[in-house]
Design a protein around this motif. Structure first.
Motif, PDB file in Angstrom:
ATOM      1  N   SER A  37      23.723  77.663  39.627  1.00 10.33           N
ATOM      2  CA  SER A  37      24.489  78.908  39.684  1.00 10.33           C
ATOM      3  C   SER A  37      25.796  78.837  38.892  1.00 10.33           C
ATOM      4  CB  SER A  37      24.774  79.287  41.140  1.00 10.33           C
ATOM      5  OG  SER A  37      25.504  78.272  41.794  1.00 10.33           O
ATOM      6  N   ALA A  38      26.077  77.684  38.281  1.00 10.46           N
ATOM      7  CA  ALA A  38      27.293  77.486  37.480  1.00 10.46           C
ATOM      8  C   ALA A  38      28.556  77.775  38.284  1.00 10.46           C
ATOM      9  CB  ALA A  38      27.243  78.315  36.197  1.00 10.46           C
ATOM     10  N   ILE A  39      28.612  77.190  39.485  1.00  7.15           N
ATOM     11  CA  ILE A  39      29.759  77.360  40.370  1.00  7.15           C
ATOM     12  C   ILE A  39      30.231  75.980  40.809  1.00  7.15           C
ATOM     13  CG2 ILE A  39      30.539  78.266  42.608  1.00  7.15           C
ATOM     14  CD1 ILE A  39      28.488  80.517  42.243  1.00  7.15           C
ATOM     15  N   LEU A  40      31.539  75.761  40.778  1.00  7.52           N
ATOM     16  CA  LEU A  40      32.105  74.486  41.200  1.00  7.52           C
ATOM     17  C   LEU A  40      31.975  74.319  42.712  1.00  7.52           C
ATOM     18  CD1 LEU A  40      35.326  74.430  39.001  1.00  7.52           C
ATOM     19  CD2 LEU A  40      33.154  73.263  38.581  1.00  7.52           C
ATOM     20  N   GLY A  41      31.858  73.064  43.154  1.00  4.39           N
ATOM     21  CA  GLY A  41      31.639  72.733  44.556  1.00  4.39           C
ATOM     22  C   GLY A  41      32.551  73.407  45.558  1.00  4.39           C
ATOM     23  N   PRO A  42      33.893  73.334  45.391  1.00  2.00           N
ATOM     24  CA  PRO A  42      34.769  73.962  46.384  1.00  2.00           C
ATOM     25  C   PRO A  42      34.535  75.471  46.520  1.00  2.00           C
ATOM     26  CG  PRO A  42      36.019  72.443  45.023  1.00  2.00           C
ATOM     27  CD  PRO A  42      34.655  72.557  44.409  1.00  2.00           C
ATOM     28  N   SER A  43      34.313  76.144  45.418  1.00  2.00           N
ATOM     29  CA  SER A  43      34.019  77.582  45.474  1.00  2.00           C
ATOM     30  C   SER A  43      32.669  77.821  46.124  1.00  2.00           C
ATOM     31  CB  SER A  43      34.023  78.188  44.067  1.00  2.00           C
ATOM     32  OG  SER A  43      35.304  78.120  43.503  1.00  2.00           O
ATOM     33  N   LEU A  44      31.697  76.980  45.808  1.00  2.00           N
ATOM     34  CA  LEU A  44      30.365  77.136  46.381  1.00  2.00           C
ATOM     35  C   LEU A  44      30.414  77.022  47.896  1.00  2.00           C
ATOM     36  CD1 LEU A  44      27.331  77.536  45.974  1.00  2.00           C
ATOM     37  CD2 LEU A  44      27.132  75.039  45.801  1.00  2.00           C
TER      38      LEU A  44
END
Length: 140
Positions: free
Chosen positions: A54-61
């Protein structure tokens, strides 16, 4: 002359403006939609795989997963054999939501491709995939 990163950002913004409006009508953000779409397309997976797809960084995910889980759109459970690893999958509600939203977004994507032209759209897709692959880690 504008730099490539600025042009890429402007192109992204121009290409997703209508998509954001449609998603807002369902109470979704673009990032939440990317998680839903990746989960729909790839099925159950762990958080690292989902972040990559999903091209999202871990903390945001993590924040997105909390929200989508509380909304009943996806579920998380510990993986068999490794209690430290979570697996994530869409719920039945999440699948229904995907199937309701995706056709609307497909129309937006088709309109954009029509404006660009099929040949240029293919060239652009190929170039963007190439640029995205420059940062990819080699598969072992």
């Amino acid at each position: 002359m504008e730099t490539l990163p600025i042009l890429l950002q402007k192109a992204k913004e121009a290409s997703v403006a209508q998509v954001r409006q449609t998603l807002a009508g369902f109470g979704l953000t673009e990032q939440q939609w990317r998680v839903i779409r990746a989960s729909f397309e790839h099925g159950e997976m762990n958080a690292q795989e989902l972040a990559n797809k999903s091209a999202i960084l871990g903390p945001s995910l993590s924040r997105i997963l909390n929200r989508l889980e509380s909304d009943g759109i996806l579920s998380r459970r510990t993986a068999e054999g490794d209690l430290r690893e979570l697996t994530i999958k869409l719920s039945a509600n999440g699948k229904r939501l995907h199937n309701k939203v995706q056709p609307m977004l497909d129309r937006h994507y088709d309109d954009l491709a029509e404006k660009i032209g099929s040949r240029k759209a293919k060239q652009l897709t190929d170039l963007l995939q190439f640029v995205a692959s420059l940062n990819a880690e080699p598969q072992v």
